[in-house]
Write a protein that holds these residues in place. Sequence first.
Motif, PDB file in Angstrom:
ATOM      1  N   VAL A 177       0.663  -5.758 -11.564  1.00  0.00           N
ATOM      2  CA  VAL A 177       1.303  -7.146 -10.254  1.00  0.00           C
ATOM      3  C   VAL A 177       0.144  -6.701  -8.745  1.00  0.00           C
ATOM      4  O   VAL A 177      -0.479  -7.031  -8.887  1.00  0.00           O
ATOM      5  N   LEU A 178       0.423  -5.268  -7.907  1.00  0.00           N
ATOM      6  CA  LEU A 178       0.293  -5.152  -7.055  1.00  0.00           C
ATOM      7  C   LEU A 178      -1.127  -5.034  -6.758  1.00  0.00           C
ATOM      8  O   LEU A 178      -1.530  -5.789  -5.390  1.00  0.00           O
ATOM      9  N   ARG A 179      -1.850  -4.514  -7.604  1.00  0.00           N
ATOM     10  CA  ARG A 179      -3.029  -3.765  -7.091  1.00  0.00           C
ATOM     11  C   ARG A 179      -3.711  -5.065  -7.000  1.00  0.00           C
ATOM     12  O   ARG A 179      -5.023  -4.867  -6.283  1.00  0.00           O
ATOM     13  N   TYR A 180      -3.319  -5.990  -7.317  1.00  0.00           N
ATOM     14  CA  TYR A 180      -4.441  -7.328  -7.716  1.00  0.00           C
ATOM     15  C   TYR A 180      -3.838  -8.674  -6.448  1.00  0.00           C
ATOM     16  O   TYR A 180      -4.534  -9.488  -5.951  1.00  0.00           O
ATOM     17  N   LEU A 181      -3.001  -8.022  -5.730  1.00  0.00           N
ATOM     18  CA  LEU A 181      -1.751  -9.373  -4.801  1.00  0.00           C
ATOM     19  C   LEU A 181      -2.735  -7.815  -3.278  1.00  0.00           C
ATOM     20  O   LEU A 181      -2.302  -9.000  -2.401  1.00  0.00           O
ATOM     21  N   ILE A 182      -2.658  -6.698  -3.199  1.00  0.00           N
ATOM     22  CA  ILE A 182      -2.949  -6.264  -1.771  1.00  0.00           C
ATOM     23  C   ILE A 182      -3.728  -7.132  -1.636  1.00  0.00           C
ATOM     24  O   ILE A 182      -3.917  -6.923  -0.085  1.00  0.00           O
ATOM     25  N   PRO A 183      -5.494  -6.984  -1.807  1.00  0.00           N
ATOM     26  CA  PRO A 183      -6.446  -7.666  -1.388  1.00  0.00           C
ATOM     27  C   PRO A 183      -6.197  -8.922  -0.683  1.00  0.00           C
ATOM     28  O   PRO A 183      -7.020  -9.289   0.018  1.00  0.00           O
ATOM     29  N   CYS A 184      -4.993  -9.337  -1.170  1.00  0.00           N
ATOM     30  CA  CYS A 184      -5.337 -10.820  -1.060  1.00  0.00           C
ATOM     31  C   CYS A 184      -7.147 -11.259  -1.218  1.00  0.00           C
ATOM     32  O   CYS A 184      -7.261 -12.523  -0.773  1.00  0.00           O
ATOM     33  N   ASN A 185      -7.269 -11.490  -2.213  1.00  0.00           N
ATOM     34  CA  ASN A 185      -8.357 -12.352  -2.663  1.00  0.00           C
ATOM     35  C   ASN A 185      -7.467 -13.352  -3.891  1.00  0.00           C
ATOM     36  O   ASN A 185      -9.113 -14.697  -2.714  1.00  0.00           O
ATOM     37  N   HIS A 186      -6.906 -13.872  -3.644  1.00  0.00           N
ATOM     38  CA  HIS A 186      -6.252 -15.015  -4.173  1.00  0.00           C
ATOM     39  C   HIS A 186      -6.055 -15.672  -2.818  1.00  0.00           C
ATOM     40  O   HIS A 186      -5.560 -17.152  -3.316  1.00  0.00           O
ATOM     41  N   MET A 187      -5.793 -15.506  -1.780  1.00  0.00           N
ATOM     42  CA  MET A 187      -5.721 -16.372  -0.427  1.00  0.00           C
ATOM     43  C   MET A 187      -7.007 -17.114  -0.148  1.00  0.00           C
ATOM     44  O   MET A 187      -7.998 -15.953   0.454  1.00  0.00           O
ATOM     45  N   LEU A 235      -7.833  -0.171   1.090  1.00  0.00           N
ATOM     46  CA  LEU A 235      -7.944   1.281  -0.096  1.00  0.00           C
ATOM     47  C   LEU A 235      -7.359  -0.147  -1.582  1.00  0.00           C
ATOM     48  O   LEU A 235      -7.689   0.849  -2.007  1.00  0.00           O
ATOM     49  N   PHE A 236      -7.408  -0.986  -1.652  1.00  0.00           N
ATOM     50  CA  PHE A 236      -7.618  -1.798  -2.937  1.00  0.00           C
ATOM     51  C   PHE A 236      -8.336  -3.072  -2.902  1.00  0.00           C
ATOM     52  O   PHE A 236      -8.132  -3.863  -3.706  1.00  0.00           O
ATOM     53  N   SER A 237      -9.371  -2.569  -2.563  1.00  0.00           N
ATOM     54  CA  SER A 237     -10.126  -3.048  -1.786  1.00  0.00           C
ATOM     55  C   SER A 237     -11.509  -3.757  -3.504  1.00  0.00           C
ATOM     56  O   SER A 237     -11.375  -2.400  -4.265  1.00  0.00           O
ATOM     57  N   PRO A 238     -11.566  -4.686  -3.072  1.00  0.00           N
ATOM     58  CA  PRO A 238     -12.776  -5.270  -5.300  1.00  0.00           C
ATOM     59  C   PRO A 238     -13.877  -3.746  -5.716  1.00  0.00           C
ATOM     60  O   PRO A 238     -13.468  -3.712  -7.160  1.00  0.00           O
ATOM     61  N   ALA A 239     -14.087  -3.227  -4.751  1.00  0.00           N
ATOM     62  CA  ALA A 239     -14.636  -1.516  -6.032  1.00  0.00           C
ATOM     63  C   ALA A 239     -13.453  -0.400  -5.757  1.00  0.00           C
ATOM     64  O   ALA A 239     -14.275   0.402  -6.777  1.00  0.00           O
ATOM     65  N   SER A 240     -12.758  -0.375  -5.291  1.00  0.00           N
ATOM     66  CA  SER A 240     -11.593   0.362  -5.480  1.00  0.00           C
ATOM     67  C   SER A 240     -10.126   0.330  -6.211  1.00  0.00           C
ATOM     68  O   SER A 240      -8.858   0.657  -6.281  1.00  0.00           O
ATOM     69  N   LEU A 241     -10.733  -1.197  -6.829  1.00  0.00           N
ATOM     70  CA  LEU A 241      -9.267  -1.610  -7.089  1.00  0.00           C
ATOM     71  C   LEU A 241      -8.506  -1.409  -8.631  1.00  0.00           C
ATOM     72  O   LEU A 241      -7.917  -0.861  -8.674  1.00  0.00           O
ATOM     73  N   GLU A 242     -10.216  -1.483  -9.636  1.00  0.00           N
ATOM     74  CA  GLU A 242      -9.708  -0.480 -11.400  1.00  0.00           C
ATOM     75  C   GLU A 242      -8.601   0.986 -10.706  1.00  0.00           C
ATOM     76  O   GLU A 242      -9.476   2.420 -10.033  1.00  0.00           O
ATOM     77  N   GLY A 243      -7.647   1.203 -11.568  1.00  0.00           N
ATOM     78  CA  GLY A 243      -7.673   2.532 -11.633  1.00  0.00           C
ATOM     79  C   GLY A 243      -6.687   3.285 -10.825  1.00  0.00           C
ATOM     80  O   GLY A 243      -6.923   4.747 -10.600  1.00  0.00           O
TER      81      GLY A 243
END
Length: 608
Positions: free
Chosen positions: A405-415, A531-539
């Motif tokens: 969950v959290l790694r998808y919410l931290i960048p706030c790309n859904h807002m 730190l959780f930008s789309p470029a480094s979101l995975e893994g």
Amino acid sequence: MASAALSKGSRQVPSLSEVDSETCTIVFKNHWAQVIKILERHDPVKNSNARHGVIPSDEASAVQNYVEHMIFLLIEERAVDAAMGPILEFVVTENVMEKLFLWSLRREFTDEMKIEQIKMYEMLVTQCHQPLLHHKPILKPLMMMLSACSGTGTPVVETELVLLLNQLCSILAKDPSILELFFHTSEDQGATNFLIFSLLIPFIHREGGVGQQARDALLFIMSISAERAVARHIVDSTYFCPVLATGLSGLYSSLPTKLEVRSDEWHYLQREDWMHIPALVQFMNSLEFCNAVIQVAHPLIRNQLVNYIYNGFLVPVIAPALHKTTVEEVMTTTAYLDLFLRSISEPAMLQTFLSFILLHEHENVSILDTLVSRINTPFRLCVVSLALFRSLISLNCEDVMLQLVLRYLIPCNHMMLSQRQAVRERDCYSVSAAKLLALTPACCSSGISPMQAQPEGEIVLASGQPHTITAGSDGTVARTEIPGDWDRLRKPLDISYLQYLWEARVNITACMRKCRVWSAPYDGENPDPELFSPASLEGTSKLSSKAPAKSQRSSVSRRNRSKSSSLREKAQVDLEWDDSYDTGMSPGSDDGSLQPFFSCRGQTRNGE
């Protein structure tokens, strides 16, 4: 030997407390004088006419009777001022026990003879009033006898052997000072340094009482493995950890590949379900034993065991099983994995399973991606997979919540960009309300407690007065003869909803308390969204060597998943057994696509 007495486990040794100690010693020496005459008569060294295995039955019976009385006298002897009694001193000086064992070997060492020897030592170590195992002339023939009884044997011999080993390990746990004697005595026999431990290893995964006694005995040894020499010997010189871990693989192969589902609402294995499956009961016993070993063993043993469980069971067995081609087999494996997670409790064991689920890739497909993709299936596999995720989330593990969950919410790309700043604003109203509720006196509580069950047919309302009511099958309340305004209660019970709210509050409070050890509060500022930008979101995973709930950012385990998009597509192709899997539930799905989609709001609340 001493079969007349030893064949009856319930027979009590006659008390000799009123008999003079000197008289008992004289009787003991006289019996031994008679025994030694018979032994020397059939000793090839002292009698050239003696033949191996040819002993008259009357002489064999005489030796048995004499030895029986000698054992009784030795057991009943009590030492004065912590010194050896005269009978024990005579036994040690004359090397009586070794001579008796060699006498047994001169005869045909049948299973009956083995049982007699085992039971004789069982009586000595459990009923004697003096410590016998501190004396090498007694310990050495004991090790010789155990070595002779090892290997192939009948179930009766194995049962008695394991019982004796269990009792010896229990004595070791109570008196670790004799541990060094066991090591040196085993070396004298040319055996492994710790013979009783090596003899127990073949029984680790045995079912029934024999297997349970062997596992209990091994746990006794694990409890004293804080002695580094013992731990080092177990790790370097025995196959304990490989046998224990790879044995899980063998037991898993005997489990049913398809489960019989008796209800449409079934979605996970409960105890009453798997207790009727003997193979699964045996596997769970071994898994619980692994968990217990990790709990009490030295870190050297613990680290080696979890490594073998990961590389000898999870990776080669569970990973392929999760990727079988039929829905029933995959559903069964998922239900098994959920049961295993709910059954283990040790942090090191949990971390091993979580590392496998979150980090391992099977044929370039992440196990986690595989499990998530199955939530969108219309089969029972969907609810079984959700049950597995519920078990994962209930661990309150930072790594799990970060990956799910959290790694998808931290960048706030859904807002929207204009609304992202609001994430960092403090909710003063909620904080004030919480502080206000905290001031509520105990006397003003609602009177509803989920921990206190009410008698059937009785319920406590806000007034604190019990009213007898009857609930119908549809959840409504029927009026009774008690006067009052009961019409307002002819609806689903309000108490159920209040109970639900109370339990929810308790669960959220417990979750908040467990999440306080997380490395970051995840409040929109810490960790840094950059730190959780789309470029480094995975893994990004932070499984550490400590408990999963205590993961720390300093021990982050990262892996490069730049090919995540292509791998996810490959996983979707592998998992689409037919096109009917896509029910249009996913946003933007069409007839040829399968996109994993599920709501994370509940999980996020549990992980905050």
